[in-house]
Enzyme design. Structure first.
Site, mmCIF file in Angstrom:
data_model
loop_
_atom_site.group_PDB
_atom_site.id
_atom_site.type_symbol
_atom_site.label_atom_id
_atom_site.label_comp_id
_atom_site.label_asym_id
_atom_site.label_seq_id
_atom_site.Cartn_x
_atom_site.Cartn_y
_atom_site.Cartn_z
ATOM 1 N N LYS A 77 -50.979 44.159 0.887
ATOM 2 C CA LYS A 77 -51.610 44.834 2.020
ATOM 3 C C LYS A 77 -51.242 44.228 3.376
ATOM 4 O O LYS A 77 -50.163 44.464 3.894
ATOM 5 C CB LYS A 77 -53.124 44.895 1.784
ATOM 6 C CG LYS A 77 -53.464 45.733 0.511
ATOM 7 C CD LYS A 77 -54.943 45.822 0.283
ATOM 8 C CE LYS A 77 -55.256 46.349 -1.096
ATOM 9 N NZ LYS A 77 -55.243 47.816 -1.197
ATOM 10 N N ASP A 132 -56.858 36.773 -6.747
ATOM 11 C CA ASP A 132 -56.237 38.016 -6.296
ATOM 12 C C ASP A 132 -56.742 38.281 -4.869
ATOM 13 O O ASP A 132 -57.824 38.813 -4.680
ATOM 14 C CB ASP A 132 -56.604 39.158 -7.242
ATOM 15 C CG ASP A 132 -56.001 40.472 -6.770
ATOM 16 O OD1 ASP A 132 -56.068 41.459 -7.537
ATOM 17 O OD2 ASP A 132 -55.490 40.525 -5.645
ATOM 18 N N TYR A 168 -60.384 44.948 -9.807
ATOM 19 C CA TYR A 168 -59.142 45.721 -9.972
ATOM 20 C C TYR A 168 -57.995 44.885 -9.444
ATOM 21 O O TYR A 168 -58.091 44.306 -8.356
ATOM 22 C CB TYR A 168 -59.235 47.030 -9.200
ATOM 23 C CG TYR A 168 -57.962 47.867 -9.211
ATOM 24 C CD1 TYR A 168 -57.228 48.067 -8.038
ATOM 25 C CD2 TYR A 168 -57.486 48.451 -10.390
ATOM 26 C CE1 TYR A 168 -56.060 48.823 -8.037
ATOM 27 C CE2 TYR A 168 -56.324 49.211 -10.391
ATOM 28 C CZ TYR A 168 -55.611 49.398 -9.216
ATOM 29 O OH TYR A 168 -54.453 50.147 -9.227
HETATM 30 P P1 KE4 Z 1 -51.165 47.802 -4.979
HETATM 31 O O1 KE4 Z 1 -50.301 47.762 -6.234
HETATM 32 O O2 KE4 Z 1 -51.949 49.100 -4.857
HETATM 33 O O3 KE4 Z 1 -50.400 47.439 -3.712
HETATM 34 O O4 KE4 Z 1 -52.246 46.626 -5.120
HETATM 35 C C1 KE4 Z 1 -53.055 46.595 -6.260
HETATM 36 C C2 KE4 Z 1 -54.305 45.789 -5.957
HETATM 37 C C3 KE4 Z 1 -54.393 44.502 -6.447
HETATM 38 N N1 KE4 Z 1 -55.466 43.725 -6.198
HETATM 39 C C4 KE4 Z 1 -56.499 44.194 -5.451
HETATM 40 C C5 KE4 Z 1 -57.681 43.307 -5.201
HETATM 41 C C6 KE4 Z 1 -56.466 45.508 -4.920
HETATM 42 O O5 KE4 Z 1 -57.515 45.967 -4.185
HETATM 43 C C7 KE4 Z 1 -55.349 46.322 -5.169
HETATM 44 C C8 KE4 Z 1 -55.250 47.752 -4.665
HETATM 45 N N2 KE4 Z 1 -56.419 48.250 -4.008
HETATM 46 C C9 KE4 Z 1 -56.605 49.678 -4.037
HETATM 47 C C10 KE4 Z 1 -57.938 49.996 -3.336
HETATM 48 N N3 KE4 Z 1 -59.040 49.738 -4.176
HETATM 49 C C11 KE4 Z 1 -55.456 50.399 -3.412
HETATM 50 C C12 KE4 Z 1 -55.688 51.865 -3.194
HETATM 51 C C13 KE4 Z 1 -54.883 52.686 -4.156
HETATM 52 O O6 KE4 Z 1 -54.797 52.334 -5.343
HETATM 53 O O7 KE4 Z 1 -54.375 53.720 -3.681
#
Ligand code: KE4
Length: 429
Positions: free
Chosen positions: A267, A239, A144
């Site tokens: 993060k 990523d 993801y």
């Molecule tokens: P954000 O757009 O949510 O800040 O980041 C996206 C993203 C990109 N790449 C990786 C490897 C990620 O894990 C994420 C976001 N992770 C999720 C948890 N699996 C965030 C939780 C959520 O979507 O509320």
């Protein structure tokens, strides 16, 4: 534990916000029941609005490596806020943040701040396509990268596994150039590159996966990927939104010895405030507007509050690297969980890299999305709630990674293992 206030808060929210949450991951869809509404947090603990206390293994899905409400982070936000929260003009804090990132992540020579991990990966993809003049992108099923249209795909039926949208609202054209492969499948990777490597703009992947639950790369996979992308002139994007600054000061790439062309961050880099970043080789980053033609912008990119929080966290991680401590405590937790599951005769697999881990309810090794999906999600849900009722808050899905902070010390690990032993016994009765 009674959670009536969370229940009524959720009922209220559902009438105002889609699904009652501002991000689906929080809705407890994977475990059922009502999500708890948080009042405050400190160190390893979350406190819900019913006054219940939990040991938190989500840590805001990764940012809270120093624990919640770290005094230095709180102080940095407070002192910065009184000087103004955002100017829409450059500040020296942005250069300070950039210098920190460049000093910690060896492959990054230049970096651009954005406001989320999604923006970071989306911008890196556009840059890779702009830099190479190619359209095809490669991702891996189960990884993801945020809600980027061209990456919300599932493997298509076509021989080249071209992506088909995995969400309504995404035109086929957005995913027609996305190739979806199996994580850790070196043969499929080689065949794809041999077939169309000169048309591939980039490959994007989680170097250590958190979003299928925790899945490490198999030996040789990343090295093969680096070799093929170099051979065919494709950009390798790691990523590291989850793994950056978590698995080592230089992220998974430093731990595993792989040098990407671009890295997406998020993060931890924001210390809990909305921050993302993408960076890499100067030759590629120089293509980003206004130094180059690839457009990318953001009103709040690099805003002072987020920079203040992120600078404190990265500075702390650089000055006092916690990684040996994180490894020691997480290893103790892993061993204890294995023993507890084993003595309850519950089939389980634990995948862990540093302070990221997942307990899968399966007896099959979990190496990719298909094998992860063999897990018994009903057993996971039972375990999740048994632990919740004992004051331990695990990720609310079998397909998410847990995150330890430096405040998850021996005492916290002992409490967690006690809860786990009792929970395994309960779900097995
Ligand atoms: P954000 O757009 O949510 O800040 O980041 C996206 C993203 C990109 N790449 C990786 C490897 C990620 O894990 C994420 C976001 N992770 C999720 C948890 N699996 C965030 C939780 C959520 O979507 O509320």
């Amino acid at each position: 534990m009674q959670r009536s206030k969370s229940k009524s808060a959720f009922d209220r929210a559902k009438g105002l916000i889609p699904g009652g949450v501002n991000s689906p991951a929080r809705a407890f869809g994977g475990v059922g029941g009502t999500p708890i509404f948080i009042d405050h947090a400190a160190g390893p603990y979350l406190f819900d609005i019913d006054g219940n206390k939990y040991i938190d293994f989500i840590g805001s899905w990764g940012p809270m490596i120093l624990g919640h409400a770290h005094p230095k982070v709180v102080e940095a936000i407070q002192t910065t806020a009184i000087k103004g929260s955002s100017f829409g003009a450059p500040t020296e804090m942005e250069s300070q943040m950039a210098e920190l990132i460049i000093s910690m992540v060896p492959s990054i020579e230049m970096v651009r701040m954005v406001n989320s991990g999604t923006e970071a990966t989306m911008s890196a993809l556009r840059l890779a396509r702009g830099y190479t003049g190619r359209d095809l992108i490669v991702k891996f099923a189960g990884c993801y990268h945020g809600h980027v249209d061209s990456l919300l795909v599932q493997a298509g039926s076509a021989a080249t596994t071209l992506g088909v949208p995995s969400s309504p609202g995404i035109p086929k054209g957005c995913t027609a150039d996305t190739i979806v492969l199996r994580y850790n499948d070196i043969e499929e990777l080689k065949n794809t590159f041999n077939k169309m490597g000169d048309k591939i703009a980039c490959v994007i992947l989680e170097p250590v996966v958190g979003n299928m639950g925790l899945i490490p790369p198999s030996s040789g996979f990343l090295k093969e990927l680096r070799g093929l992308t170099t051979q065919f002139g494709a950009v390798l994007i790691l990523d590291e939104v989850m793994t950056g600054f978590r698995l080592s000061a230089g992220g998974a790439q430093q731990l595993l010895g792989i040098e990407p062309d671009l890295t997406a961050l998020g993060k931890i880099v924001g210390g809990g405030l909305p921050v993302g970043a993408y960076g890499g080789k100067k030759e590629i980053m120089a293509k980003v507007m206004p130094s180059g033609p690839v457009y990318q912008a953001g009103t709040l990119s690099g805003n002072p509050l987020a920079m203040a929080a992120g600078i404190v966290v990265l500075t702390e991680l650089k000055k006092n690297p916690p990684y040996e401590k994180l490894e020691k405590y997480a290893q103790r937790l892993e061993v204890g969980l294995r023993e507890a599951a084993y003595s309850s005769k519950i089939p389980h697999v634990i995948n862990r890299v540093g302070s990221m881990w997942t307990l899968f309810f399966t007896s099959t090794p979990v190496t990719d999305y298909d094998s992860a999906k063999l897990s018994d999600t009903k057993m996971f849900s039972k375990f999740f709630w048994a632990m919740m009722d004992r004051g331990v808050y695990l990720p609310c899905s079998q397909f998410e990674a847990a995150f330890n902070s430096i405040t998850h010390d021996d005492a916290i690990i002992d409490l967690t293992l006690k809860a786990a032993r009792d929970s395994f016994a309960e779900i097995n009765s």
